[in-house]
Enzyme design. Structure first.
Site, PDB file in Angstrom:
ATOM      1  N   TYR A  54       0.892  -1.227   0.067  1.00 16.81           N
ATOM      2  CA  TYR A  54       0.015  -0.024  -0.018  1.00 16.81           C
ATOM      3  C   TYR A  54       1.046   1.245  -0.118  1.00 16.81           C
ATOM      4  O   TYR A  54       0.409   2.402  -0.589  1.00 16.81           O
ATOM      5  CB  TYR A  54      -1.046  -0.064   1.214  1.00 16.81           C
ATOM      6  CG  TYR A  54      -2.177  -1.102   0.791  1.00 16.81           C
ATOM      7  CD1 TYR A  54      -3.224  -0.530  -0.045  1.00 16.81           C
ATOM      8  CD2 TYR A  54      -1.980  -2.419   1.413  1.00 16.81           C
ATOM      9  CE1 TYR A  54      -3.974  -1.835  -0.179  1.00 16.81           C
ATOM     10  CE2 TYR A  54      -2.928  -3.164   1.396  1.00 16.81           C
ATOM     11  CZ  TYR A  54      -3.905  -2.989   0.263  1.00 16.81           C
ATOM     12  OH  TYR A  54      -4.976  -3.884   0.134  1.00 16.81           O
ATOM     13  N   ASP A  90      -8.697   5.556  -4.340  1.00 16.17           N
ATOM     14  CA  ASP A  90      -7.796   6.736  -4.804  1.00 16.17           C
ATOM     15  C   ASP A  90      -8.688   8.053  -4.608  1.00 16.17           C
ATOM     16  O   ASP A  90      -9.679   8.026  -4.197  1.00 16.17           O
ATOM     17  CB  ASP A  90      -7.186   7.062  -6.361  1.00 16.17           C
ATOM     18  CG  ASP A  90      -8.674   6.842  -7.424  1.00 16.17           C
ATOM     19  OD1 ASP A  90      -9.232   7.899  -7.272  1.00 16.17           O
ATOM     20  OD2 ASP A  90      -8.696   5.893  -7.946  1.00 16.17           O
ATOM     21  N   HIS A 105     -14.792   1.276  -0.621  1.00 18.89           N
ATOM     22  CA  HIS A 105     -13.720   0.226   0.061  1.00 18.89           C
ATOM     23  C   HIS A 105     -12.697   1.000   0.483  1.00 18.89           C
ATOM     24  O   HIS A 105     -11.418   0.378   0.584  1.00 18.89           O
ATOM     25  CB  HIS A 105     -13.086  -0.472  -1.419  1.00 18.89           C
ATOM     26  CG  HIS A 105     -14.271  -1.383  -1.982  1.00 18.89           C
ATOM     27  ND1 HIS A 105     -14.210  -1.735  -3.359  1.00 18.89           N
ATOM     28  CD2 HIS A 105     -15.114  -1.813  -1.338  1.00 18.89           C
ATOM     29  CE1 HIS A 105     -15.489  -2.604  -3.442  1.00 18.89           C
ATOM     30  NE2 HIS A 105     -16.085  -2.416  -2.480  1.00 18.89           N
ATOM     31  N   THR A 171     -17.195  -0.144 -13.947  1.00 22.73           N
ATOM     32  CA  THR A 171     -17.390  -1.334 -13.079  1.00 22.73           C
ATOM     33  C   THR A 171     -18.145  -2.419 -13.603  1.00 22.73           C
ATOM     34  O   THR A 171     -18.991  -2.214 -14.482  1.00 22.73           O
ATOM     35  CB  THR A 171     -17.760  -0.608 -11.565  1.00 22.73           C
ATOM     36  OG1 THR A 171     -18.132  -2.005 -10.810  1.00 22.73           O
ATOM     37  CG2 THR A 171     -19.065   0.033 -11.816  1.00 22.73           C
TER      38      THR A 171
END
Length: 227
Positions: A54, A90, A105, A171
């Site tokens: 990450y 982001d 998320h 998506t």
């Protein structure tokens, strides 16, 4: 009263800014098995690997910019009430100027206590083993991993229930609970689906725009602002 446009976005909108998704053909996320870097079990087994993964994603975020699709969505706020519900971690929607963004998320630029999930901090540098919350517990990325609850889902459902227009961008609508959100909009709500490979089942009042996000959102902007 302004129309309420609810926008569901996924990895496809950020891909054009250069952010990769683990849903690429090889099933890997930047070369890693998602079970290693996106599950509580992976973190327990090798926290240093997960933190470093990450850290690299966070660094990458500072090397990319919002694209025209992000900017056009932000511009819609001039004409409508706009709520963006994103699966992306982001901050490109915010950097483009969108003011009402729900991250289902989690967010790369935040970290949280491993013990108290509500103890959340802004974080822009590397997160290391030994970085602790105020109560002395290790910090972890503020990311919803596979197998974890999605704390913002109820908020997202409430938003969808007030939609006058639904827009789905980039998506597959295959990952639950996010995929279920489209079923909470009022019946007969006009729906626009923007994706290069649209795979949505036929639905009343559905307009499919089979384009990448930057082109499709531009077309959508013209459609919505003309009507």
């Amino acid at each position: 009263m302004k129309k309420h446009i609810v926008v569901l976005t996924g990895a496809g909108i950020s891909a054009e800014s250069g952010i990769k998704t683990f849903r690429d053909a090889d099933g890997l996320w930047e070369g890693h098995d998602v079970m290693e870097v996106a599950t509580p079990e992976g973190f327990a087994a090798n926290p240093e690997l997960v933190l470093n993964f990450y850290n690299q994603r966070r660094k990458q975020l500072f090397e990319v910019e919002p694209n025209q699709a992000h900017k056009d969505l932000a511009s819609l706020e001039t004409h409508f009430k706009v709520s963006i519900i994103t699966q992306n971690v982001d901050d490109l929607h915010e950097r483009a100027g969108s003011t009402n963004v729900i991250h289902l998320h989690g967010e790369l630029l935040k970290v949280r206590s491993t013990i108290n999930e509500t103890d959340v901090f802004e974080w822009k540098t590397d997160l290391l083993l030994g970085d602790l919350c105020r109560n002395g517990h290790q910090l972890r990325p503020h990311i919803v991993w596979f197998g974890e609850d999605v704390p913002m889902i109820e908020t997202a459902i409430n938003i969808c229930e007030t939609a006058n227009v639904l827009v789905i961008i980039g998506t597959s609508m295959q990952v639950y609970p996010a995929a279920g959100l489209m079923h909470y909009v009022p019946e007969n709500t006009p729906t626009y689906f923007i994706d290069l490979k649209p795979n949505i089942a036929s639905k009343k009042h559905l307009t499919v725009i089979a384009e990448k996000a930057t082109i499709g959102v531009s077309q959508l902007f013209n459609l919505l602002t003309r009507s």
